[in-house]
Design an enzyme around this catalytic site. Structure first.
Site, PDB file in Angstrom:
ATOM      1  N   GLU A  51       0.862  -1.191   0.000  1.00  0.00           N
ATOM      2  CA  GLU A  51       0.000   0.000   0.000  1.00  0.00           C
ATOM      3  C   GLU A  51       0.896   1.238   0.000  1.00  0.00           C
ATOM      4  OE1 GLU A  51      -3.453   0.240   2.511  1.00  0.00           O
ATOM      5  OE2 GLU A  51      -3.775   2.347   1.962  1.00  0.00           O
ATOM      6  N   ASP A 125      -2.549  12.237  -2.975  1.00  0.00           N
ATOM      7  CA  ASP A 125      -2.730  13.692  -3.083  1.00  0.00           C
ATOM      8  C   ASP A 125      -3.037  14.064  -4.532  1.00  0.00           C
ATOM      9  OD1 ASP A 125      -1.990  14.397  -0.311  1.00  0.00           O
ATOM     10  OD2 ASP A 125      -0.062  13.551  -0.888  1.00  0.00           O
ATOM     11  N   LYS A 129      -3.964  22.038  -8.689  1.00  0.00           N
ATOM     12  CA  LYS A 129      -3.574  23.223  -9.485  1.00  0.00           C
ATOM     13  C   LYS A 129      -2.697  22.800 -10.654  1.00  0.00           C
ATOM     14  CE  LYS A 129      -3.591  26.333  -5.553  1.00  0.00           C
ATOM     15  NZ  LYS A 129      -2.750  26.879  -4.513  1.00  0.00           N
ATOM     16  N   ASP A 161     -11.191  10.794  -5.212  1.00  0.00           N
ATOM     17  CA  ASP A 161     -12.444  11.550  -5.319  1.00  0.00           C
ATOM     18  C   ASP A 161     -12.229  12.750  -6.242  1.00  0.00           C
ATOM     19  OD1 ASP A 161     -10.853  13.167  -3.809  1.00  0.00           O
ATOM     20  OD2 ASP A 161     -12.254  13.396  -2.135  1.00  0.00           O
TER      21      ASP A 161
END
Ligand code: SAM
Length: 216
Positions: A51, A125, A129, A161
């Protein structure tokens, strides 16, 4: 030799202060959980699951307790998460977890090729931008590298997401598919995962969660 000092980790290695008990487990037991590359090469007849970016370790701990015959390796430089995994694994007497507390890019080459039978990358993450998108972990080069480390009949499970990151990964995978035919992918999930801090955040905000399974 010129050392490559390019920055590869952009997250926070620590968020809030650790509780006394977490400091205790981190300081006294971290060494028991650090991956020993020589030792793991000698382990036979076990499936290795990786993971990357396990955060607080909810999924890593869930997988390790649900599948005690498999061996789990978690990679994340986030100290709060590392301390959490060490404490929970120790308290639950899990002996099938090892961790690496440095960015994955630094250690991925240390693993044998065709090694992992499953790889989780959950809510990495998203770097939304435009200027930051090049920081995204799952890009063409990294996917190519991780595929090499995956066994035949293995799966990489990606969840996010962030629709833009998801589309970006699908695009990178389609480009890679033109070069190599060793994998297929589906845009859904066939593997159980558990709620994590970031999946909970997404649910609270009523955001859709996108899954991709890449099968080698
Ligand atoms: C947004 S959090 C998601 C955490 C967890 N997977 C979850 O679902 O709650 C991303 C995690 O990836 C870790 N991370 C970022 N860059 C990394 C890298 N290069 N190698 C390993 N972990 C990384 C961060 O420290 C952080 O814990």
């Amino acid at each position: 030799m010129i050392e490559n000092k390019k920055k590869i980790f952009f997250g926070r290695s620590k968020s809030r202060a650790l509780s006394k008990s977490k400091i205790f487990f981190y300081e006294n037991h971290k060494k028991d959980f650090l991956v020993n590359f020589e030792e793991i090469k000698l382990i036979k007849n076990r499936d290795f699951v990786l993971e990357i970016g396990f955060g607080l370790g909810e999924n890593l701990l869930f997988q390790a307790s649900t599948f005690p015959k498999d061996y789990f390796i978690g990679i994340d430089p986030f100290i709060n998460g590392v301390a959490n995994v060490i404490q929970k694994a120790k308290e639950s007497k899990l002996n099938n977890i090892s961790i690496i507390d440095v960015p994955v890019q630094k250690v991925i080459d240390n693993f044998l090729d065709n090694f992992f039978s499953k790889v989780f990358v959950l809510f990495p993450d998203p770097w939304m931008k435009n200027k930051q998108k090049k920081r995204r972990l799952l890009n063409y080069l990294f996917l190519e590298k991780i595929l090499k480390k995956m066994k035949n009949k293995s799966t990489l499970i990606f969840a996010t997401d962030d629709q833009d990151y998801f589309n970006y990964v699908v695009k990178e995978i389609s480009l890679l598919k033109k070069k190599t035919d060793i994998f297929e992918y589906i845009l859904s999930n066939r593997h159980p995962i558990v709620d994590t801090k970031y999946s909970n955040k997404a649910s609270k905000l009523k955001k859709d969660i996108y899954f991709l399974n890449l099968d080698k």
